[in-house]
Design an enzyme around this catalytic site. Structure first.
Site, PDB file in Angstrom:
ATOM      1  N   GLU A   1      29.227 -73.927  61.424  1.00  0.00           N
ATOM      2  CA  GLU A   1      29.748 -74.384  60.142  1.00  0.00           C
ATOM      3  C   GLU A   1      29.766 -73.211  59.165  1.00  0.00           C
ATOM      4  OE1 GLU A   1      28.883 -78.937  59.396  1.00  0.00           O
ATOM      5  OE2 GLU A   1      27.046 -77.793  59.247  1.00  0.00           O
TER       6      GLU A   1
ATOM      7  N   HIS B   1      20.776 -77.046  58.206  1.00  0.00           N
ATOM      8  CA  HIS B   1      22.038 -77.218  57.474  1.00  0.00           C
ATOM      9  C   HIS B   1      22.046 -76.341  56.222  1.00  0.00           C
ATOM     10  CE1 HIS B   1      25.246 -79.110  55.122  1.00  0.00           C
ATOM     11  NE2 HIS B   1      25.708 -79.547  56.277  1.00  0.00           N
TER      12      HIS B   1
END
Length: 254
Positions: free
Chosen positions: A168, A96
């Site tokens: 993302e 992430h």
């Protein structure tokens, strides 16, 4: 055919066992009519055992938001893949943007985590995405290709089908609105092309979009050919909101 997938990352927002129990107990019944969509949750790390107990016997997947690059050893503060297996978890979030930007995780470390998860039969949800908005599709593909080549250089080609990519774009995370739909589709298409160029079977890899997902944009995003689902953030903190997203994906991709 790739089965649609919807996940949620709780980050460090819902952090107590009571809060997690309340969310899961409210959400699970809302999903009973959507067996055509796979779902998963990455709860706050301190609530993983609570999550495991509540999800036992259900099809709702779960796992930690990070894991160590080695099975065991002097890695203070890390979470072992052995613990993931012991919890009967089936997913793990890897790479992430916040792990990279706040905790300075290196690409080489992330690549080791991906390989270890795959070798241990845990599905890695690997976050990828460019830092700044690309000016055109070539620039976008080049930025993504550089990431994918570095992250997946050590996996076996047959392992690609067990990978989930969470696209993302870092510039869209936590913002008021998502990337435009045509931009999202271009990125997902580019990722499939890159997988194919690396020798993987891109038709088997699920790619989901994360970044300011809401009920208002969910249908438009998942209507795109190369988008297999959604990775939800704070919008999903209300159980009904998360269930609504799953319902939208079911109706759109089913």
């Amino acid at each position: 055919m790739r089965k649609p997938l919807v996940g949620i990352n709780m980050k460090n927002y819902i952090n107590t066992r009571a809060q997690t129990s309340e969310w899961l107990e409210a959400t699970i019944p809302l999903l009973k009519n959507f067996s055509d969509v796979d779902t998963f949750i990455f709860p706050s790390m301190g609530t993983l055992e609570t999550t495991a107990n509540l999800l036992a016997g259900t099809s709702f997947g779960f796992g930690p938001q990070n894991m160590a690059p080695e099975k065991s050893g002097p890695l203070t503060g890390e979470f072992s893949v052995e613990s993931i297996i012991d919890l009967n978890a089936n997913y793990v979030e890897i790479g992430h943007a916040e792990r990279k930007n706040l905790f300075h995780e290196k690409t080489s470390e992330i690549a080791k985590k991906i390989k270890l998860a795959l070798d241990e039969k845990i599905t890695p949800v690997v976050c990828v995405g460019e830092e700044v908005r690309a000016n055109d599709t070539n620039e976008l593909k080049n930025a993504l290709k550089k990431q994918i080549e570095a992250l997946f250089q050590t996996i076996n080609l047959a392992q690609w089908e067990n990978v989930v990519l969470a696209y993302e774009p870092e510039w869209a995370i936590g913002k008021a609105s998502s990337a435009e739909t045509n931009y999202i589709e271009s990125a997902h298409q580019a990722l499939r092309e890159i997988i194919r160029e690396l020798g993987g079977d891109e038709t088997l890899v699920r790619i989901i979009y994360g970044g300011s997902v809401s009920k208002e944009n969910a249908a438009e995003i998942v209507r795109q050919k190369n988008v297999d689902g959604l990775f939800v953030g704070r919008f999903g903190h209300k159980p009904q909101n998360f269930a609504d997203i799953v319902s939208i994906v079911s109706k759109t991709k089913g």
